[in-house]
Design a protein around this motif. Sequence first.
Motif, short mmCIF file in Angstrom:
data_model
loop_
_atom_site.label_atom_id
_atom_site.label_comp_id
_atom_site.label_asym_id
_atom_site.label_seq_id
_atom_site.Cartn_x
_atom_site.Cartn_y
_atom_site.Cartn_z
N GLU A 184 54.13 23.30 -47.46
CA GLU A 184 53.96 24.93 -48.49
C GLU A 184 53.40 25.54 -46.71
O GLU A 184 53.48 27.02 -47.82
N ASP A 185 53.25 25.34 -46.12
CA ASP A 185 53.12 26.68 -44.69
C ASP A 185 54.99 27.15 -44.51
O ASP A 185 54.97 27.97 -43.98
N THR A 186 55.38 26.58 -45.11
CA THR A 186 57.04 26.57 -45.17
C THR A 186 57.59 28.30 -45.05
O THR A 186 57.05 28.52 -46.60
N ALA A 187 57.91 28.90 -44.99
CA ALA A 187 58.63 30.68 -45.38
C ALA A 187 58.79 31.52 -43.75
O ALA A 187 58.35 30.75 -42.54
N VAL A 188 58.84 32.50 -44.04
CA VAL A 188 59.00 33.31 -43.15
C VAL A 188 58.28 34.57 -42.94
O VAL A 188 57.75 34.55 -43.35
N TYR A 189 57.94 34.18 -41.18
CA TYR A 189 56.99 34.46 -40.12
C TYR A 189 57.13 36.35 -40.00
O TYR A 189 57.72 35.85 -39.22
N TYR A 190 56.21 37.37 -40.59
CA TYR A 190 56.10 38.13 -39.87
C TYR A 190 54.68 38.96 -38.94
O TYR A 190 53.91 38.06 -39.35
N CYS A 191 55.26 39.31 -37.62
CA CYS A 191 54.10 40.45 -37.50
C CYS A 191 54.51 40.92 -37.88
O CYS A 191 54.88 41.89 -38.18
N ALA A 192 52.47 42.13 -37.59
CA ALA A 192 52.88 43.69 -38.13
C ALA A 192 51.22 43.42 -37.54
O ALA A 192 49.57 43.69 -37.03
N ALA A 193 51.29 45.35 -37.70
CA ALA A 193 50.06 45.82 -36.70
C ALA A 193 50.22 47.79 -37.88
O ALA A 193 50.76 48.08 -38.34
N LYS A 194 48.93 47.94 -37.56
CA LYS A 194 48.61 48.80 -38.14
C LYS A 194 47.09 49.81 -37.33
O LYS A 194 46.61 48.71 -36.42
N ASP A 195 46.12 50.91 -37.92
CA ASP A 195 45.56 51.28 -37.07
C ASP A 195 43.80 51.08 -37.61
O ASP A 195 43.54 50.54 -36.39
N TRP A 211 56.17 46.21 -38.20
CA TRP A 211 56.86 44.95 -38.46
C TRP A 211 57.94 44.78 -37.42
O TRP A 211 58.42 45.00 -37.32
N GLY A 212 57.84 43.61 -37.46
CA GLY A 212 58.63 42.60 -36.73
C GLY A 212 59.57 42.20 -37.60
O GLY A 212 59.36 42.35 -39.20
N GLN A 213 60.97 40.83 -37.47
CA GLN A 213 61.99 40.79 -38.10
C GLN A 213 61.73 39.48 -38.91
O GLN A 213 62.59 39.58 -40.00
N GLY A 214 60.61 38.77 -38.16
CA GLY A 214 60.41 37.52 -38.89
C GLY A 214 60.76 36.33 -37.90
O GLY A 214 62.27 36.67 -37.57
N THR A 215 60.24 35.33 -38.74
CA THR A 215 60.78 34.05 -37.92
C THR A 215 60.63 32.44 -38.69
O THR A 215 59.52 32.85 -39.21
N GLN A 216 61.74 31.64 -38.64
CA GLN A 216 61.56 31.18 -40.33
C GLN A 216 60.75 29.75 -39.51
O GLN A 216 61.00 29.34 -38.15
N VAL A 217 59.44 29.90 -40.62
CA VAL A 217 59.45 28.14 -40.34
C VAL A 217 58.97 27.50 -41.33
O VAL A 217 59.00 27.57 -42.43
N THR A 218 59.83 25.97 -41.46
CA THR A 218 60.10 25.26 -42.48
C THR A 218 59.27 23.68 -41.77
O THR A 218 59.74 22.96 -40.43
N VAL A 219 58.69 22.86 -42.35
CA VAL A 219 57.89 22.13 -42.54
C VAL A 219 58.27 20.88 -43.58
O VAL A 219 58.66 21.26 -44.62
N SER A 220 58.45 20.06 -43.11
CA SER A 220 59.44 18.27 -43.70
C SER A 220 58.30 18.28 -44.46
O SER A 220 57.44 17.66 -43.78
N SER A 221 58.89 17.69 -45.41
CA SER A 221 56.95 16.40 -45.89
C SER A 221 57.25 14.86 -46.08
O SER A 221 58.81 14.55 -44.36
#
Length: 122
Positions: free
Chosen positions: A87-98, A112-122
């Motif tokens: 269930e951690d499978t997703a596109v992960y984004y980094c972000a910044a705020k003040d 925002w960054g562009q995202g990186t794919q994380v895929t966890v196989s069961s």
Amino acid sequence: VQLQAFGGGLVQAGGSLRLSCAASGRAISTNVMGWFRQAPGKEREFVAAIWSGSITFYVDSVQGRFTISRDNARNILYLQMNRLKYEDTAVYYCAAKDKWDRLREAVSYSYWGQGTQVTVSS
């Protein structure tokens, strides 16, 4: 601030990955930095945030498994992910705020960054 996330990949359940987010344009030490994720068909979800180097906050589902940190000298944000689950499978984004408020709200983050794919196989 320009952000670029990388380090995603395919990993088996129970495994580990470390995501990185390289920042340019402004020192990340002056910002609240966060990680979000978005699975297919779901809304973007808050994962973790860090401020002032040591103050951190996590969503309950990753508490104790994920660690957010940053290297201010290199201007890089990290997300160490251990004991990964399907269930951690997703596109992960980094972000910044003040400001250290509304951490869970994606709309409160300015960069925002562009995202990186994380895929966890069961």
